[in-house]
Write a protein that holds these residues in place. Structure first.
Motif, PDB file in Angstrom:
ATOM      1  N   ASP A 171       0.700  -1.353   0.015  1.00 14.31           N
ATOM      2  CA  ASP A 171      -0.392   0.024  -0.035  1.00 14.31           C
ATOM      3  C   ASP A 171       1.076   1.754   0.476  1.00 14.31           C
ATOM      4  N   THR A 172       2.221   1.313  -0.371  1.00 13.67           N
ATOM      5  CA  THR A 172       2.574   2.377  -0.088  1.00 13.67           C
ATOM      6  C   THR A 172       4.320   2.238  -1.156  1.00 13.67           C
ATOM      7  N   ASP A 207      -6.168   9.137  -8.438  1.00 12.87           N
ATOM      8  CA  ASP A 207      -6.716   7.989  -8.636  1.00 12.87           C
ATOM      9  C   ASP A 207      -6.570   6.862  -7.930  1.00 12.87           C
ATOM     10  N   HIS A 208      -5.696   6.743  -6.440  1.00 10.60           N
ATOM     11  CA  HIS A 208      -5.560   5.831  -6.073  1.00 10.60           C
ATOM     12  C   HIS A 208      -5.082   6.623  -4.957  1.00 10.60           C
ATOM     13  N   PRO A 209      -6.206   6.850  -3.960  1.00 11.57           N
ATOM     14  CA  PRO A 209      -6.417   8.049  -2.854  1.00 11.57           C
ATOM     15  C   PRO A 209      -6.035   6.512  -1.565  1.00 11.57           C
ATOM     16  N   SER A 210      -6.520   5.705  -1.669  1.00 12.63           N
ATOM     17  CA  SER A 210      -6.243   4.572  -0.358  1.00 12.63           C
ATOM     18  C   SER A 210      -4.740   4.197  -0.270  1.00 12.63           C
ATOM     19  N   HIS A 231      -0.748  17.337  -2.100  1.00 13.56           N
ATOM     20  CA  HIS A 231      -1.409  16.899  -3.160  1.00 13.56           C
ATOM     21  C   HIS A 231      -0.521  14.679  -2.517  1.00 13.56           C
ATOM     22  N   LEU A 232      -0.043  14.803  -1.853  1.00 16.01           N
ATOM     23  CA  LEU A 232       0.421  13.840  -1.739  1.00 16.01           C
ATOM     24  C   LEU A 232       0.806  13.296  -0.479  1.00 16.01           C
ATOM     25  N   ASP A 233       1.388  12.125   0.393  1.00 16.84           N
ATOM     26  CA  ASP A 233       1.689  11.745   1.452  1.00 16.84           C
ATOM     27  C   ASP A 233       2.544  11.819   1.465  1.00 16.84           C
ATOM     28  N   GLY A 234       3.665  11.994   1.162  1.00 17.62           N
ATOM     29  CA  GLY A 234       5.145  11.812   1.691  1.00 17.62           C
ATOM     30  C   GLY A 234       6.010  12.671   0.580  1.00 17.62           C
ATOM     31  N   VAL A 235       7.476  12.796   0.870  1.00 19.28           N
ATOM     32  CA  VAL A 235       8.009  13.559   0.149  1.00 19.28           C
ATOM     33  C   VAL A 235       9.723  13.144   0.492  1.00 19.28           C
TER      34      VAL A 235
END
Length: 333
Positions: A171-172, A207-210, A231-235
């Motif tokens: 999932d990551t 498109d893949h929010p989960s 926009h995203l979960d991490g950098v």
């Protein structure tokens, strides 16, 4: 293969993926990672890529690290599910917090071993590798990839790859926002010549929010990090975090909501020196560590004198802490 782990063996470490440092061969060794951890308690550290062959057949300890580095992810290079599972289990037993599969390195040497970026063309194999590792560890198994390879660089190609791998429980994903040319470009050129396409990674998340999706490639400032985090979960930051390491001193405050004071450069050195002294007492050489410190004063008056003095003196036999102290004094002359 080792048996499946039971929930009782699960690690409880909470991984903050807001900011991470990219795996960089010959750069992100345990000395650099310790220095990075002195400056930030929140960032996620990654090892250099380690091949399954090195871990299984090599004579050295390729899984060694300092406890202070945690949370720490091991990046593995390989494409044999059995070998990857064996190495993942060894890493799990050693206390690593994550196993990351390299599906992004474009070098010829890596391709000859059938791993790295060329694996983007084999999503089912990548899924098999992830499945094998997930069966033997109870920590996250993640994938670092590119947005495409050679002429297979459409958004649909990237999305289908991610969908195939995510269906087995990954999932990551950390996505380097450049495609890789497997022929004709060196690894260095592959980090610079293919154009960045941040919007494609943003679309992937939309498109893949989960899925948890981090972006990598070309990021130089914490301000840019904040923009990506809209926009995203991490950098994930690579070369800038190495060449200008003091960038990390404000990660916790600017990106992770910490209210602790920001360490000055001199305070960082003061906290790092006991680690260097321990390394020297154990028989290590000073330049094995100071090579990671030459950029500590980047942009500051006297930074050139700092770099020059360390470069000219840290490699000498018997060099000790006094080299660092003198280099700091040289900055004020």
């Amino acid at each position: 293969m080792s048996s499946i782990v039971t929930p009782s063996l699960a690690k409880l470490t909470k991984i903050n993926r807001t900011f991470s440092i990219a795996p960089m061969l010959d750069w992100t060794d345990r000395h650099y990672r310790y220095l990075a951890r002195v400056m930030s308690a929140e960032l996620l550290l990654y090892t250099e890529m380690v091949t399954t062959g090195a871990i299984i057949h090599g004579k050295g300890d390729y899984l060694g690290y300092n406890d202070e580095e945690n949370p720490l992810a091991l990046q593995l290079g390989g494409s044999n599910p059995h070998d990857l599972a064996r190495c993942a289990k060894l890493a799990f037993d050693r206390g690593y917090d994550e196993i990351n599969l390299n599906v992004g390195c474009p070098s010829d040497r890596v391709q000859s071993g059938r791993f790295g970026a060329c694996l983007m063309a084999e999503p089912k194999l990548v899924a098999e590798c992830v499945t094998a590792m997930k069966q033997v560890v109870d920590i996250p198994v993640t994938v670092k990839t590119r947005i495409g390879i050679d002429d297979q660089d459409s958004y649909e190609f990237l999305s289908e790859f991610v969908e195939t791998v995510s269906h087995v429980g990954c999932d990551t994903f950390i996505v380097h926002a450049r495609k890789a040319w497997l022929q004709g470009l060196s690894p260095k050129q592959n980090r610079e010549i293919p154009p960045l396409d941040y919007q494609r990674v943003y679309r992937l998340k939309k498109d893949h929010p989960s899925l948890n999706i981090s972006i990598n490639g070309g990021v130089k400032t914490l301000s840019e990090c904040r923009e990506h985090l809209l926009h995203l979960d991490g950098v994930m930051v690579g070369r800038e975090a190495y060449q200008n390491p003091y960038l990390l001193a404000e990660v916790d405050q600017q990106l992770c909501g910490s209210d602790k004071p920001v360490l000055s450069r001199d305070a960082v050195l003061e906290k790092f020196i006991p680690y260097i002294e321990k390394h020297l007492i154990s028989g290590g050489r000073l330049n094995h560590i100071t090579r990671h410190m030459t950029g500590m004063f980047q942009g500051e008056p006297g930074s050139r004198a700092w770099r020059r003095y360390i470069s000219e003196n840290a490699h000498k036999p018997g060099a000790g802490i006094e080299v660092i102290e003198q280099a700091r004094k040289m900055m004020t002359l």
